[in-house]
Design a protein around this motif. Structure first.
Motif, PDB file in Angstrom:
ATOM      1  N   GLU A  55      -0.752   4.833   0.151  1.00  0.00           N
ATOM      2  CA  GLU A  55      -1.809   4.972  -0.869  1.00  0.00           C
ATOM      3  C   GLU A  55      -3.186   4.592  -0.337  1.00  0.00           C
ATOM      4  O   GLU A  55      -4.202   5.046  -0.863  1.00  0.00           O
ATOM      5  CB  GLU A  55      -1.465   4.098  -2.076  1.00  0.00           C
ATOM      6  N   ASP A  56      -3.253   3.705   0.635  1.00  0.00           N
ATOM      7  CA  ASP A  56      -4.570   3.259   1.109  1.00  0.00           C
ATOM      8  C   ASP A  56      -4.555   3.023   2.619  1.00  0.00           C
ATOM      9  O   ASP A  56      -3.550   3.221   3.265  1.00  0.00           O
ATOM     10  CB  ASP A  56      -4.998   1.976   0.391  1.00  0.00           C
ATOM     11  N   VAL A 107      11.527   1.491   5.561  1.00  0.00           N
ATOM     12  CA  VAL A 107      10.077   1.567   5.781  1.00  0.00           C
ATOM     13  C   VAL A 107       9.511   0.166   5.609  1.00  0.00           C
ATOM     14  O   VAL A 107       9.727  -0.471   4.568  1.00  0.00           O
ATOM     15  CB  VAL A 107       9.396   2.536   4.799  1.00  0.00           C
ATOM     16  N   TYR A 108       8.802  -0.300   6.611  1.00  0.00           N
ATOM     17  CA  TYR A 108       8.130  -1.599   6.579  1.00  0.00           C
ATOM     18  C   TYR A 108       6.632  -1.355   6.616  1.00  0.00           C
ATOM     19  O   TYR A 108       6.139  -0.585   7.442  1.00  0.00           O
ATOM     20  CB  TYR A 108       8.549  -2.436   7.789  1.00  0.00           C
ATOM     21  N   ARG A 109       5.904  -2.030   5.724  1.00  0.00           N
ATOM     22  CA  ARG A 109       4.445  -1.981   5.788  1.00  0.00           C
ATOM     23  C   ARG A 109       3.871  -3.260   5.192  1.00  0.00           C
ATOM     24  O   ARG A 109       4.255  -3.667   4.095  1.00  0.00           O
ATOM     25  CB  ARG A 109       3.892  -0.756   5.052  1.00  0.00           C
ATOM     26  N   ARG A 110       2.991  -3.879   5.953  1.00  0.00           N
ATOM     27  CA  ARG A 110       2.267  -5.075   5.497  1.00  0.00           C
ATOM     28  C   ARG A 110       3.180  -6.161   4.940  1.00  0.00           C
ATOM     29  O   ARG A 110       2.917  -6.774   3.918  1.00  0.00           O
ATOM     30  CB  ARG A 110       1.218  -4.700   4.454  1.00  0.00           C
ATOM     31  N   GLY A 111       4.296  -6.359   5.630  1.00  0.00           N
ATOM     32  CA  GLY A 111       5.189  -7.447   5.250  1.00  0.00           C
ATOM     33  C   GLY A 111       6.241  -7.095   4.223  1.00  0.00           C
ATOM     34  O   GLY A 111       7.120  -7.918   3.943  1.00  0.00           O
ATOM     35  N   GLU A 112       6.187  -5.906   3.649  1.00  0.00           N
ATOM     36  CA  GLU A 112       7.192  -5.479   2.668  1.00  0.00           C
ATOM     37  C   GLU A 112       8.147  -4.477   3.291  1.00  0.00           C
ATOM     38  O   GLU A 112       7.737  -3.631   4.083  1.00  0.00           O
ATOM     39  CB  GLU A 112       6.526  -4.857   1.439  1.00  0.00           C
ATOM     40  N   VAL A 113       9.411  -4.568   2.903  1.00  0.00           N
ATOM     41  CA  VAL A 113      10.445  -3.673   3.415  1.00  0.00           C
ATOM     42  C   VAL A 113      11.045  -2.883   2.260  1.00  0.00           C
ATOM     43  O   VAL A 113      11.416  -3.454   1.227  1.00  0.00           O
ATOM     44  CB  VAL A 113      11.567  -4.451   4.127  1.00  0.00           C
ATOM     45  N   HIS A 114      11.122  -1.587   2.422  1.00  0.00           N
ATOM     46  CA  HIS A 114      11.766  -0.702   1.453  1.00  0.00           C
ATOM     47  C   HIS A 114      12.921  -0.011   2.168  1.00  0.00           C
ATOM     48  O   HIS A 114      12.701   0.771   3.096  1.00  0.00           O
ATOM     49  CB  HIS A 114      10.780   0.334   0.916  1.00  0.00           C
ATOM     50  N   THR A 145       6.817   2.882  15.430  1.00  0.00           N
ATOM     51  CA  THR A 145       5.919   1.812  14.995  1.00  0.00           C
ATOM     52  C   THR A 145       4.492   2.338  15.013  1.00  0.00           C
ATOM     53  O   THR A 145       4.087   2.995  15.978  1.00  0.00           O
ATOM     54  CB  THR A 145       6.051   0.604  15.935  1.00  0.00           C
ATOM     55  N   ASP A 146       3.740   2.060  13.952  1.00  0.00           N
ATOM     56  CA  ASP A 146       2.372   2.564  13.832  1.00  0.00           C
ATOM     57  C   ASP A 146       1.419   1.388  13.611  1.00  0.00           C
ATOM     58  O   ASP A 146       1.274   0.903  12.483  1.00  0.00           O
ATOM     59  CB  ASP A 146       2.291   3.546  12.657  1.00  0.00           C
ATOM     60  N   PRO A 147       0.766   0.897  14.672  1.00  0.00           N
ATOM     61  CA  PRO A 147      -0.133  -0.254  14.511  1.00  0.00           C
ATOM     62  C   PRO A 147      -1.299   0.025  13.567  1.00  0.00           C
ATOM     63  O   PRO A 147      -1.718  -0.871  12.824  1.00  0.00           O
ATOM     64  CB  PRO A 147      -0.631  -0.509  15.943  1.00  0.00           C
ATOM     65  N   GLN A 148      -1.816   1.244  13.592  1.00  0.00           N
ATOM     66  CA  GLN A 148      -2.969   1.563  12.742  1.00  0.00           C
ATOM     67  C   GLN A 148      -2.627   1.411  11.268  1.00  0.00           C
ATOM     68  O   GLN A 148      -3.459   0.975  10.467  1.00  0.00           O
ATOM     69  CB  GLN A 148      -3.455   2.981  13.031  1.00  0.00           C
ATOM     70  N   GLY A 206       0.799  -1.215   0.000  1.00  0.00           N
ATOM     71  CA  GLY A 206       0.000   0.000   0.000  1.00  0.00           C
ATOM     72  C   GLY A 206       0.831   1.263   0.000  1.00  0.00           C
ATOM     73  O   GLY A 206       0.349   2.338   0.350  1.00  0.00           O
ATOM     74  N   LEU A 207       2.097   1.136  -0.427  1.00  0.00           N
ATOM     75  CA  LEU A 207       2.985   2.286  -0.542  1.00  0.00           C
ATOM     76  C   LEU A 207       3.228   2.583  -2.016  1.00  0.00           C
ATOM     77  O   LEU A 207       3.476   1.677  -2.813  1.00  0.00           O
ATOM     78  CB  LEU A 207       4.320   2.026   0.155  1.00  0.00           C
ATOM     79  N   SER A 208       3.149   3.839  -2.382  1.00  0.00           N
ATOM     80  CA  SER A 208       3.355   4.265  -3.761  1.00  0.00           C
ATOM     81  C   SER A 208       4.844   4.265  -4.093  1.00  0.00           C
ATOM     82  O   SER A 208       5.630   4.944  -3.416  1.00  0.00           O
ATOM     83  CB  SER A 208       2.778   5.665  -3.966  1.00  0.00           C
ATOM     84  N   GLN A 209       5.233   3.522  -5.121  1.00  0.00           N
ATOM     85  CA  GLN A 209       6.638   3.503  -5.508  1.00  0.00           C
ATOM     86  C   GLN A 209       7.098   4.885  -5.964  1.00  0.00           C
ATOM     87  O   GLN A 209       8.215   5.317  -5.655  1.00  0.00           O
ATOM     88  CB  GLN A 209       6.858   2.481  -6.628  1.00  0.00           C
ATOM     89  N   THR A 210       6.227   5.587  -6.668  1.00  0.00           N
ATOM     90  CA  THR A 210       6.578   6.940  -7.107  1.00  0.00           C
ATOM     91  C   THR A 210       6.827   7.853  -5.912  1.00  0.00           C
ATOM     92  O   THR A 210       7.795   8.633  -5.887  1.00  0.00           O
ATOM     93  CB  THR A 210       5.445   7.518  -7.982  1.00  0.00           C
TER      94      THR A 210
END
Length: 397
Positions: free
Chosen positions: A396-397, A33-40, A359-362, A4-8
């Protein structure tokens, strides 16, 4: 899996962070940055000015980002009923027994009254024990001089005396306010480190390694950098007040962090990497679990990441909390959105050597920023705010 992260928009973040390196404001930066199992993750710049490139696995002094780690370690002992939140700590920390309290902050050091009650573990975790950093110019109050002469001032480097000697000196000074009544930064975490060592019967680093670092795979986190890994340690820089540029504060070639410390500082002594600290944050994000490893219960994490301060306590510490945050156990907790990144329930803390981790649980999100430029005030520098703005604008969402 969709993060849910925009690559752009992540590229926008990388461009903003690259600007800090290109302008010479910091030699190097690692962002994760980690979100929903993906790491950037991305590394830019150099470990030292003009030196080798910084890498994703470069080692940084994380300073006060140590505090949430120490709080988690204390909660392990609470869950095992080896420590209790509201029991006095006198039995393990006799130096803190029978405390005297300053009658007035600006009064003589010997003008004191008896403490209303003993100091508890909860007081240490919430920084309401009655002792900590005095946020006033040096020499404003007599107690500041006494603290400095005792070698107990909060410092970027760990104390140069043993934990027993440090506690002895602490026990000879009065508290600045009654236990539980106010919030004072830092010292509670250093005391927690001593308490954990005494309660566990182990050195602090040994306990952390056994109960946190090894289970979470944090292989590069500790109170010093082994000789075999010393080439991965970044330099630490401070602003030169005369030139406005950077001057070396701690050189990796003869760093204080290349040898085991005399005092393992629970308030700010750890070194770590972006991925190691991510493992710790993901454990908290997972309500005490990472993969198959259960470190803490869900209840313990919820307690750690709740706000424990009164409105008055937050207001007197406004430089730290800015009117939007409170304090849990070992870290700040966002209470209302005043910026893009101030999601209610977001928790974590910054490190004085130029690091930030929350860390942001929401949002199911972790962000980590590692630089080598020391902070100059309790408020985060622009590189922090630009990083967090860039992280949240990429959602993004």
């Amino acid at each position: 899996m969709n993060s849910g992260l925009s690559q752009t928009r992540l590229e926008r973040m990388h461009s903003v962070m690259a600007g800090y390196v290109e302008r010479g404001e910091v030699p190097g930066i690692v962002t994760l940055v980690y979100r929903r199992g993906e790491v950037h993750a991305e590394a830019r710049g150099t470990l030292t000015i003009g030196g080798v490139p910084v890498r994703r696995d470069s080692i940084f002094r994380i300073a006060s980002m140590t505090k949430p780690v120490i709080a988690a370690a204390a909660m392990i002992l609470v869950e095992e009923c080896r420590l209790r939140l509201d029991d006095p700590v006198d039995s393990l920390l006799p130096e803190l027994a029978d405390r005297r309290v300053l009658r007035r902050l600006d009064g003589p050091v010997d003008d004191t009254v008896q403490a209303n009650r003993p100091i508890t573990l909860r007081d240490l975790l919430t920084f309401r024990l009655g002792f900590g950093a005095v946020m006033a110019p040096p020499g404003t109050y007599p107690i500041q001089q006494a603290i400095a002469e005792a070698g107990l001032e909060p410092s970027p480097t760990p104390p140069a005396v043993t934990s027993d000697e440090w506690m002895k000196r602490l026990g000879q000074l009065p508290l600045l306010h009654q236990p539980g009544e106010g919030w004072l930064y830092h010292t509670g975490s250093d005391i927690l480190g001593v308490l954990i060592a005494r309660a566990s019967g182990q050195g602090l680093e040994a306990f952390l390694k056994e109960r946190l670092f090894d289970p979470l795979g944090m292989k590069d986190t500790g109170f010093h950098v082994p000789a075999a890994q010393a080439d991965r340690l970044s330099a630490a820089y401070a602003r030169d007040p005369e030139t406005g540029g950077l001057r070396v504060f701690d050189d990796p070639q003869d760093s204080a962090w290349t040898q085991p410390p005399v005092f393992a500082s629970g308030g700010g002594g750890l070194v770590s990497t972006a991925d190691d600290y991510l493992a710790f944050c993901r454990m908290l994000l997972g309500r005490g679990r990472l993969g198959r490893e259960r470190i803490l219960s869900r209840s313990a994490v919820e307690l750690m990441t709740a706000d424990h301060l009164t409105a008055e306590q937050k207001e007197t510490a406004r430089p730290f909390f800015g009117g939007h945050s409170g304090w849990g156990f070992g870290g700040a907790v966002s209470l209302r959105r005043t910026e893009l990144w101030q999601t209610p329930g977001r928790f974590g803390w910054d490190g004085g050597f130029g690091t930030s981790g929350y860390t942001d649980p929401q949002e199911d999100l972790v962000g980590i920023l590692l630089t080598q430029r020391m902070m100059e005030s309790p408020r985060g520098p622009r590189v922090f705010t630009d990083f967090w703005t860039s992280v949240y604008q990429a959602i993004e969402d």
